[in-house]
Design a protein around this motif. Structure first.
Motif, PDB file in Angstrom:
ATOM      1  N   TYR A 182       1.135  -0.920   0.097  1.00  0.00           N
ATOM      2  CA  TYR A 182       0.612  -0.432  -0.353  1.00  0.00           C
ATOM      3  C   TYR A 182       1.145   1.320   0.274  1.00  0.00           C
ATOM      4  CZ  TYR A 182      -4.227   3.235   1.649  1.00  0.00           C
ATOM      5  OH  TYR A 182      -4.335   4.219   1.317  1.00  0.00           O
ATOM      6  N   LEU A 183       1.807   1.698   0.975  1.00  0.00           N
ATOM      7  CA  LEU A 183       2.964   2.518   0.826  1.00  0.00           C
ATOM      8  C   LEU A 183       4.196   2.915  -0.365  1.00  0.00           C
ATOM      9  CD1 LEU A 183       3.479   2.259   4.463  1.00  0.00           C
ATOM     10  CD2 LEU A 183       2.308   4.093   3.562  1.00  0.00           C
ATOM     11  N   SER A 184       3.661   1.376  -1.340  1.00  0.00           N
ATOM     12  CA  SER A 184       4.948   1.696  -1.855  1.00  0.00           C
ATOM     13  C   SER A 184       4.783   2.576  -2.996  1.00  0.00           C
ATOM     14  CB  SER A 184       5.545  -0.013  -2.909  1.00  0.00           C
ATOM     15  OG  SER A 184       5.705  -0.415  -1.778  1.00  0.00           O
ATOM     16  N   VAL A 185       5.214   3.719  -3.367  1.00  0.00           N
ATOM     17  CA  VAL A 185       5.234   4.707  -4.569  1.00  0.00           C
ATOM     18  C   VAL A 185       6.049   3.687  -5.799  1.00  0.00           C
ATOM     19  CG1 VAL A 185       4.684   6.273  -5.310  1.00  0.00           C
ATOM     20  CG2 VAL A 185       4.487   6.372  -2.927  1.00  0.00           C
ATOM     21  N   ILE A 186       7.782   3.180  -5.562  1.00  0.00           N
ATOM     22  CA  ILE A 186       8.567   3.036  -6.304  1.00  0.00           C
ATOM     23  C   ILE A 186       8.926   1.958  -5.799  1.00  0.00           C
ATOM     24  CG2 ILE A 186       9.244   4.937  -7.267  1.00  0.00           C
ATOM     25  CD1 ILE A 186      11.117   4.921  -5.139  1.00  0.00           C
ATOM     26  N   HIS A 187       8.706   0.819  -7.148  1.00  0.00           N
ATOM     27  CA  HIS A 187      10.106  -0.155  -6.603  1.00  0.00           C
ATOM     28  C   HIS A 187      11.445  -0.029  -7.747  1.00  0.00           C
ATOM     29  CE1 HIS A 187       5.538  -1.603  -6.222  1.00  0.00           C
ATOM     30  NE2 HIS A 187       5.408  -0.395  -7.120  1.00  0.00           N
ATOM     31  N   GLY A 188      11.937  -0.914  -6.380  1.00  0.00           N
ATOM     32  CA  GLY A 188      13.611  -0.564  -6.362  1.00  0.00           C
ATOM     33  C   GLY A 188      13.925   0.401  -6.043  1.00  0.00           C
ATOM     34  N   GLU A 189      15.616   0.193  -6.221  1.00  0.00           N
ATOM     35  CA  GLU A 189      15.735   1.136  -5.803  1.00  0.00           C
ATOM     36  C   GLU A 189      16.618   2.217  -6.497  1.00  0.00           C
ATOM     37  OE1 GLU A 189      18.825   0.148  -2.930  1.00  0.00           O
ATOM     38  OE2 GLU A 189      17.528  -1.581  -2.045  1.00  0.00           O
ATOM     39  N   ALA A 190      16.675   1.434  -8.077  1.00  0.00           N
ATOM     40  CA  ALA A 190      17.814   2.791  -8.736  1.00  0.00           C
ATOM     41  C   ALA A 190      17.301   4.034  -9.290  1.00  0.00           C
ATOM     42  CB  ALA A 190      17.901   2.005  -9.700  1.00  0.00           C
ATOM     43  N   GLU A 191      17.995   4.865  -9.942  1.00  0.00           N
ATOM     44  CA  GLU A 191      17.876   6.405  -9.909  1.00  0.00           C
ATOM     45  C   GLU A 191      16.206   6.073 -10.835  1.00  0.00           C
ATOM     46  OE1 GLU A 191      19.838   8.833 -12.025  1.00  0.00           O
ATOM     47  OE2 GLU A 191      18.386  10.071 -12.621  1.00  0.00           O
ATOM     48  N   LYS A 192      16.155   5.227 -11.566  1.00  0.00           N
ATOM     49  CA  LYS A 192      15.332   4.989 -12.529  1.00  0.00           C
ATOM     50  C   LYS A 192      14.303   4.347 -11.892  1.00  0.00           C
ATOM     51  CE  LYS A 192      16.013   8.077 -15.851  1.00  0.00           C
ATOM     52  NZ  LYS A 192      15.724   9.077 -16.212  1.00  0.00           N
ATOM     53  N   ALA A 193      14.081   3.978 -10.869  1.00  0.00           N
ATOM     54  CA  ALA A 193      13.035   3.034 -10.412  1.00  0.00           C
ATOM     55  C   ALA A 193      11.710   3.282 -10.730  1.00  0.00           C
ATOM     56  CB  ALA A 193      12.773   3.123  -8.922  1.00  0.00           C
ATOM     57  N   ARG A 194      10.875   2.455 -11.285  1.00  0.00           N
ATOM     58  CA  ARG A 194       9.400   2.472 -11.963  1.00  0.00           C
ATOM     59  C   ARG A 194       8.934   2.765 -10.835  1.00  0.00           C
ATOM     60  NH1 ARG A 194       4.902  -1.197 -12.140  1.00  0.00           N
ATOM     61  NH2 ARG A 194       6.252  -3.111 -10.803  1.00  0.00           N
ATOM     62  N   ILE A 195       7.545   3.662 -11.109  1.00  0.00           N
ATOM     63  CA  ILE A 195       6.440   4.794 -10.356  1.00  0.00           C
ATOM     64  C   ILE A 195       5.235   3.323 -10.400  1.00  0.00           C
ATOM     65  CG2 ILE A 195       5.471   6.549 -10.170  1.00  0.00           C
ATOM     66  CD1 ILE A 195       7.411   7.227  -9.901  1.00  0.00           C
ATOM     67  N   GLN A 196       5.366   3.230  -9.711  1.00  0.00           N
ATOM     68  CA  GLN A 196       3.648   2.898  -9.696  1.00  0.00           C
ATOM     69  C   GLN A 196       2.623   3.730  -9.967  1.00  0.00           C
ATOM     70  OE1 GLN A 196       1.314   0.695  -8.966  1.00  0.00           O
ATOM     71  NE2 GLN A 196       1.884   0.667  -7.358  1.00  0.00           N
ATOM     72  N   ASP A 197       1.841   3.504 -10.874  1.00  0.00           N
ATOM     73  CA  ASP A 197       0.574   4.133 -11.519  1.00  0.00           C
ATOM     74  C   ASP A 197       0.346   4.909 -10.895  1.00  0.00           C
ATOM     75  OD1 ASP A 197      -1.327   4.124 -13.411  1.00  0.00           O
ATOM     76  OD2 ASP A 197      -2.060   2.695 -14.343  1.00  0.00           O
ATOM     77  N   ARG A 198      -0.457   5.843 -10.335  1.00  0.00           N
ATOM     78  CA  ARG A 198      -0.875   6.250  -9.799  1.00  0.00           C
ATOM     79  C   ARG A 198      -2.468   6.430  -9.671  1.00  0.00           C
ATOM     80  NH1 ARG A 198       2.592  10.867 -11.618  1.00  0.00           N
ATOM     81  NH2 ARG A 198       0.833  11.642 -13.270  1.00  0.00           N
ATOM     82  N   MET A 199      -3.092   6.302 -11.103  1.00  0.00           N
ATOM     83  CA  MET A 199      -4.502   5.702 -10.281  1.00  0.00           C
ATOM     84  C   MET A 199      -4.272   4.175  -9.835  1.00  0.00           C
ATOM     85  SD  MET A 199      -5.986   8.382 -11.941  1.00  0.00           S
ATOM     86  CE  MET A 199      -5.033   9.417 -12.109  1.00  0.00           C
ATOM     87  N   LYS A 200      -3.376   3.365  -9.598  1.00  0.00           N
ATOM     88  CA  LYS A 200      -3.574   2.645  -9.132  1.00  0.00           C
ATOM     89  C   LYS A 200      -3.901   3.052  -7.167  1.00  0.00           C
ATOM     90  CE  LYS A 200      -2.564  -1.007 -12.028  1.00  0.00           C
ATOM     91  NZ  LYS A 200      -1.583  -1.489 -12.827  1.00  0.00           N
ATOM     92  N   LEU A 201      -3.073   3.651  -6.942  1.00  0.00           N
ATOM     93  CA  LEU A 201      -2.949   4.300  -5.238  1.00  0.00           C
ATOM     94  C   LEU A 201      -4.354   4.816  -4.954  1.00  0.00           C
ATOM     95  CD1 LEU A 201       0.050   6.490  -5.393  1.00  0.00           C
ATOM     96  CD2 LEU A 201       0.059   3.975  -4.782  1.00  0.00           C
ATOM     97  N   LYS A 202      -4.432   4.254  -3.893  1.00  0.00           N
ATOM     98  CA  LYS A 202      -5.915   4.742  -3.133  1.00  0.00           C
ATOM     99  C   LYS A 202      -6.131   6.365  -2.959  1.00  0.00           C
ATOM    100  CE  LYS A 202      -7.959   1.088  -1.288  1.00  0.00           C
ATOM    101  NZ  LYS A 202      -6.838   0.187  -1.688  1.00  0.00           N
ATOM    102  N   TYR A 203      -7.471   6.659  -3.410  1.00  0.00           N
ATOM    103  CA  TYR A 203      -7.369   8.632  -3.393  1.00  0.00           C
ATOM    104  C   TYR A 203      -6.821   9.282  -2.335  1.00  0.00           C
ATOM    105  CZ  TYR A 203      -9.192  13.160  -4.120  1.00  0.00           C
ATOM    106  OH  TYR A 203      -9.155  14.606  -4.465  1.00  0.00           O
ATOM    107  N   ASP A 204      -6.864   8.927  -1.190  1.00  0.00           N
ATOM    108  CA  ASP A 204      -6.521   9.683  -0.366  1.00  0.00           C
ATOM    109  C   ASP A 204      -5.091   9.860  -0.240  1.00  0.00           C
ATOM    110  OD1 ASP A 204      -8.974  10.543   0.007  1.00  0.00           O
ATOM    111  OD2 ASP A 204      -9.248   8.736   2.349  1.00  0.00           O
ATOM    112  N   PHE A 205      -4.334   8.583  -0.125  1.00  0.00           N
ATOM    113  CA  PHE A 205      -2.529   8.524  -0.915  1.00  0.00           C
ATOM    114  C   PHE A 205      -2.531   9.271  -0.909  1.00  0.00           C
ATOM    115  CE2 PHE A 205       0.403   5.949  -1.547  1.00  0.00           C
ATOM    116  CZ  PHE A 205       1.496   6.066  -0.201  1.00  0.00           C
ATOM    117  N   ARG A 206      -3.241   9.049  -2.415  1.00  0.00           N
ATOM    118  CA  ARG A 206      -2.261   9.463  -4.157  1.00  0.00           C
ATOM    119  C   ARG A 206      -2.041  11.068  -3.333  1.00  0.00           C
ATOM    120  NH1 ARG A 206      -6.368   8.543  -8.332  1.00  0.00           N
ATOM    121  NH2 ARG A 206      -6.881  10.488  -8.497  1.00  0.00           N
TER     122      ARG A 206
END
Ligand SMILES: [Zn+2]
Length: 327
Positions: A182-206
């Motif tokens: 739930y709390l993860s917005v990025i996946h991986g540590e690298a500079e180009k780490a993949r960003i979670q699709d914003r629309m998949k985040l819960k509204y309040d959290f987004r």
């Protein structure tokens, strides 16, 4: 300080200043005797599967043996010991914990400050940690209904979050994993780490992520950061001038205007990637994890792993923390 002096400093601290009441606010003393502890010596020898009958026995151990690192772990059905190591015992619970460390930000820190190497920390890059604390603390309270959350300086480059509510204590690994997801917005540590699709985040959290990240990005941004992002030098100057004019106050209007400009140059993800919380997942999902003992001394820095005031988190400066080794 030489080694003997460091030992003396540790002994003095544990015999006179160790805040056992502060520790009790974090770990429940009713099951103290069946909780696991671990220690490391200066030479790097590491011991776990240790338990104490009561808090006084722990303090006596700290004073007598002056370990350079002290850790605390989960609660079991019987006292862990060399004869009864934890994997032979029944696991009863572990506070829900979070580890936020500048190590996780190494790939993006260069965009925030001028620190060189792992040992340097400054008030600017520490804002990445503070921002993560602010977002995670708020989310656990508002979206998960958790109430008792304590943040502790790790003694060096990070902070640990301890959720001491009963509900956090008994969560299994899968449930801890879903909190992390739930709390993860990025996946991986690298500079180009993949960003979670914003629309998949819960509204309040987004909303919280976007609002808080952009606010603190602007509070800390330098002209060169804007140019690095792709703003023209005149646009960058304009934004900095406006920020100076508002004297650090980031209002809704300014935030909205800035978001529009960022959308125009398509750098929204870039800013999120640099500033969103980076949590060490392994720590949260490991049910037997040993974490630095709150209020103990970090043996490398001599600083106390002390409880932080979450309402004042942005003024905490790890460089300003006193070391028991520098008297
Ligand atoms: Zn820095």
């Amino acid at each position: 300080m030489n080694l003997i002096q460091q030992r003396t400093a540790l002994r003095d601290y544990y015999s006179a200043n160790f805040d056992i009441d502060g520790l009790e606010a974090i770990i429940n003393f009713s099951n103290f005797s069946t909780r696991e502890f671990g220690f490391a010596t200066l030479g790097g020898k590491f011991f776990r599967n240790i338990s104490f009958e009561n808090p006084k026995a722990l303090i006596d151990f700290l004073v007598d043996r002056t370990p350079f690192h002290a850790y605390v772990g989960a609660v079991y059905n019987e006292p862990p010991s060399r004869e009864s190591p934890i994997h032979t015992l029944e696991w009863l619970g572990h506070e829900l914990v979070f580890d936020i460390d500048l190590n996780e930000y190494d790939a993006v820190r260069q965009f925030v400050c001028d620190c060189q190497g792992a040992d340097q920390v400054c008030l600017r890059c520490w804002q990445l940690i503070n921002l993560a604390v602010r977002i995670i603390d708020e989310t656990l309270r508002l979206d998960f209904g958790m109430k008792n959350i304590i943040w502790i300086f790790s003694g060096r480059r990070g902070v640990h979050g301890w959720v001491t509510d009963d509900i956090g204590f008994s969560l299994n690994q899968e449930q801890r994993m879903s909190v992390i997801d739930y709390l993860s917005v990025i996946h991986g540590e690298a500079e180009k780490a993949r960003i979670q699709d914003r629309m998949k985040l819960k509204y309040d959290f987004r909303y919280r992520i976007e609002h808080t990240v952009f606010k603190y990005f602007l509070k800390n941004v330098r002209r060169k950061d804007l140019i690095d992002l792709g703003f023209s030098s005149s646009a960058a100057s304009n934004i900095i001038k406006q920020l100076e004019h508002q004297e650090g106050k980031i209002d809704e209007n300014l935030l909205r205007n800035f978001n529009l400009r960022v959308a125009k140059i398509d750098k929204y993800d870039e800013i999120l990637r640099r500033w969103v919380p980076r949590i060490d997942h392994k720590v949260t999902i490991d049910l037997r994890r040993l974490l630095r003992l709150p209020n103990s001394i970090h043996g490398k820095t001599g600083k106390v792993a002390r409880i932080l005031d979450p309402s004042n988190i942005f003024s905490f400066n790890p460089d300003g923390e006193p070391s028991v080794f520098s008297r």
